[in-house]
Design a protein around this motif. Structure first.
Motif, PDB file in Angstrom:
ATOM      1  N   LEU A   1      56.768  54.387  56.478  1.00  0.00           N
ATOM      2  CA  LEU A   1      57.809  55.410  56.531  1.00  0.00           C
ATOM      3  C   LEU A   1      57.686  56.349  55.340  1.00  0.00           C
ATOM      4  O   LEU A   1      57.707  57.576  55.488  1.00  0.00           O
ATOM      5  CB  LEU A   1      59.195  54.761  56.559  1.00  0.00           C
ATOM      6  CG  LEU A   1      60.383  55.725  56.524  1.00  0.00           C
ATOM      7  CD1 LEU A   1      60.406  56.613  57.766  1.00  0.00           C
ATOM      8  CD2 LEU A   1      61.681  54.932  56.393  1.00  0.00           C
ATOM      9  N   GLY A   2      57.538  55.781  54.153  1.00  0.00           N
ATOM     10  CA  GLY A   2      57.377  56.603  52.954  1.00  0.00           C
ATOM     11  C   GLY A   2      56.141  57.468  53.023  1.00  0.00           C
ATOM     12  O   GLY A   2      56.151  58.629  52.606  1.00  0.00           O
ATOM     13  N   TYR A   3      55.046  56.906  53.556  1.00  0.00           N
ATOM     14  CA  TYR A   3      53.818  57.667  53.728  1.00  0.00           C
ATOM     15  C   TYR A   3      54.061  58.853  54.656  1.00  0.00           C
ATOM     16  O   TYR A   3      53.641  59.979  54.354  1.00  0.00           O
ATOM     17  CB  TYR A   3      52.713  56.762  54.286  1.00  0.00           C
ATOM     18  CG  TYR A   3      51.465  57.513  54.657  1.00  0.00           C
ATOM     19  CD1 TYR A   3      50.518  57.831  53.693  1.00  0.00           C
ATOM     20  CD2 TYR A   3      51.234  57.923  55.967  1.00  0.00           C
ATOM     21  CE1 TYR A   3      49.369  58.532  54.029  1.00  0.00           C
ATOM     22  CE2 TYR A   3      50.087  58.623  56.303  1.00  0.00           C
ATOM     23  CZ  TYR A   3      49.166  58.925  55.335  1.00  0.00           C
ATOM     24  OH  TYR A   3      48.036  59.630  55.667  1.00  0.00           O
TER      25      TYR A   3
ATOM     26  N   GLU B   1      62.409  62.274  50.133  1.00  0.00           N
ATOM     27  CA  GLU B   1      62.589  61.074  50.933  1.00  0.00           C
ATOM     28  C   GLU B   1      61.544  60.018  50.578  1.00  0.00           C
ATOM     29  O   GLU B   1      61.845  58.823  50.496  1.00  0.00           O
ATOM     30  CB  GLU B   1      62.522  61.406  52.425  1.00  0.00           C
ATOM     31  CG  GLU B   1      63.670  62.241  52.923  1.00  0.00           C
ATOM     32  CD  GLU B   1      63.444  63.753  52.766  1.00  0.00           C
ATOM     33  OE1 GLU B   1      62.454  64.174  52.111  1.00  0.00           O
ATOM     34  OE2 GLU B   1      64.269  64.511  53.297  1.00  0.00           O
ATOM     35  N   ALA B   2      60.302  60.452  50.363  1.00  0.00           N
ATOM     36  CA  ALA B   2      59.236  59.527  49.979  1.00  0.00           C
ATOM     37  C   ALA B   2      59.547  58.880  48.637  1.00  0.00           C
ATOM     38  O   ALA B   2      59.349  57.673  48.461  1.00  0.00           O
ATOM     39  CB  ALA B   2      57.893  60.254  49.922  1.00  0.00           C
ATOM     40  N   LEU B   3      60.052  59.659  47.710  1.00  0.00           N
ATOM     41  CA  LEU B   3      60.406  59.110  46.396  1.00  0.00           C
ATOM     42  C   LEU B   3      61.560  58.118  46.508  1.00  0.00           C
ATOM     43  O   LEU B   3      61.590  57.107  45.789  1.00  0.00           O
ATOM     44  CB  LEU B   3      60.735  60.232  45.420  1.00  0.00           C
ATOM     45  CG  LEU B   3      59.557  61.135  45.036  1.00  0.00           C
ATOM     46  CD1 LEU B   3      60.027  62.303  44.181  1.00  0.00           C
ATOM     47  CD2 LEU B   3      58.453  60.347  44.343  1.00  0.00           C
TER      48      LEU B   3
ATOM     49  N   SER C   1      50.619  52.899  49.609  1.00  0.00           N
ATOM     50  CA  SER C   1      50.573  53.760  50.790  1.00  0.00           C
ATOM     51  C   SER C   1      51.377  55.035  50.572  1.00  0.00           C
ATOM     52  O   SER C   1      50.924  56.132  50.894  1.00  0.00           O
ATOM     53  CB  SER C   1      51.118  52.986  51.996  1.00  0.00           C
ATOM     54  OG  SER C   1      51.156  53.783  53.139  1.00  0.00           O
ATOM     55  N   VAL C   2      52.556  54.891  50.012  1.00  0.00           N
ATOM     56  CA  VAL C   2      53.402  56.066  49.759  1.00  0.00           C
ATOM     57  C   VAL C   2      52.751  56.956  48.705  1.00  0.00           C
ATOM     58  O   VAL C   2      52.681  58.174  48.868  1.00  0.00           O
ATOM     59  CB  VAL C   2      54.821  55.658  49.332  1.00  0.00           C
ATOM     60  CG1 VAL C   2      55.693  56.894  49.109  1.00  0.00           C
ATOM     61  CG2 VAL C   2      55.465  54.738  50.365  1.00  0.00           C
TER      62      VAL C   2
ATOM     63  N   ASP D   1      48.900  60.874  44.901  1.00  0.00           N
ATOM     64  CA  ASP D   1      48.803  60.289  43.564  1.00  0.00           C
ATOM     65  C   ASP D   1      47.872  59.076  43.630  1.00  0.00           C
ATOM     66  O   ASP D   1      48.312  57.935  43.745  1.00  0.00           O
ATOM     67  CB  ASP D   1      50.191  59.897  43.056  1.00  0.00           C
ATOM     68  CG  ASP D   1      50.192  59.493  41.595  1.00  0.00           C
ATOM     69  OD1 ASP D   1      49.120  59.103  41.068  1.00  0.00           O
ATOM     70  OD2 ASP D   1      51.272  59.540  40.973  1.00  0.00           O
ATOM     71  N   ARG D   2      46.591  59.355  43.574  1.00  0.00           N
ATOM     72  CA  ARG D   2      45.583  58.298  43.691  1.00  0.00           C
ATOM     73  C   ARG D   2      45.678  57.270  42.578  1.00  0.00           C
ATOM     74  O   ARG D   2      45.464  56.079  42.806  1.00  0.00           O
ATOM     75  CB  ARG D   2      44.184  58.895  43.710  1.00  0.00           C
ATOM     76  CG  ARG D   2      43.867  59.637  44.971  1.00  0.00           C
ATOM     77  CD  ARG D   2      42.475  60.220  44.922  1.00  0.00           C
ATOM     78  NE  ARG D   2      42.121  60.767  46.215  1.00  0.00           N
ATOM     79  CZ  ARG D   2      40.895  60.837  46.669  1.00  0.00           C
ATOM     80  NH1 ARG D   2      39.886  60.419  45.931  1.00  0.00           N
ATOM     81  NH2 ARG D   2      40.662  61.337  47.864  1.00  0.00           N
ATOM     82  N   ASP D   3      45.963  57.724  41.368  1.00  0.00           N
ATOM     83  CA  ASP D   3      46.028  56.779  40.245  1.00  0.00           C
ATOM     84  C   ASP D   3      47.099  55.725  40.472  1.00  0.00           C
ATOM     85  O   ASP D   3      46.859  54.528  40.272  1.00  0.00           O
ATOM     86  CB  ASP D   3      46.268  57.516  38.929  1.00  0.00           C
ATOM     87  CG  ASP D   3      45.078  58.363  38.501  1.00  0.00           C
ATOM     88  OD1 ASP D   3      43.947  58.083  38.945  1.00  0.00           O
ATOM     89  OD2 ASP D   3      45.286  59.304  37.715  1.00  0.00           O
ATOM     90  N   GLN D   4      48.283  56.148  40.896  1.00  0.00           N
ATOM     91  CA  GLN D   4      49.351  55.189  41.167  1.00  0.00           C
ATOM     92  C   GLN D   4      49.013  54.318  42.373  1.00  0.00           C
ATOM     93  O   GLN D   4      49.295  53.123  42.378  1.00  0.00           O
ATOM     94  CB  GLN D   4      50.684  55.907  41.388  1.00  0.00           C
ATOM     95  CG  GLN D   4      51.354  56.341  40.116  1.00  0.00           C
ATOM     96  CD  GLN D   4      51.756  55.151  39.237  1.00  0.00           C
ATOM     97  OE1 GLN D   4      52.164  54.100  39.714  1.00  0.00           O
ATOM     98  NE2 GLN D   4      51.622  55.330  37.940  1.00  0.00           N
TER      99      GLN D   4
END
Length: 95
Positions: free
Chosen positions: A4-6, A16-18, A40-41, A47-50
């Motif tokens: 859902l976040g994705y 909403e994702a945050l 996934s989100v 944000d690849r690093d996270q």
């Protein structure tokens, strides 16, 4: 919730994702969510690093669901990153 976040993230619903990320972090602290859900989100947000930080947490904790990232659509954008190939290799999987 990670999916859902994705979906929120890739369709422009950053707020909403945050919000989903915040809820997932709370669930993760109670062992009710996996790092790959958060990853996934973050992948959807770009944000690849996270994303890789959360995947690494799952790897270190030997999360049983982690190998499923090889077919999750939400990780498609990470597959070109050398960290993805390294993670898959360390899991003993092939791409």
């Amino acid at each position: 919730m990670g999916d859902l976040g994705y979906c929120y993230a890739v369709t422009g619903g950053r707020a909403e994702a945050l919000a989903v990320l915040k809820e997932l972090e709370e669930k993760y602290a109670k062992r009710e969510a996996a790092g790959q859900d958060l990853a996934s989100v973050y992948a959807g947000l770009g944000d690849r690093d996270q994303a890789f930080a959360w995947l690494q947490r799952d790897f270190q904790q030997r999360s049983g669901g982690l190998p499923s990232i090889i077919w999750w659509f939400s990780f498609e954008a990470l597959r070109s990153d050398p960290r993805y190939a390294d993670l898959v290799r360390r899991m003993g999987l092939e791409q």
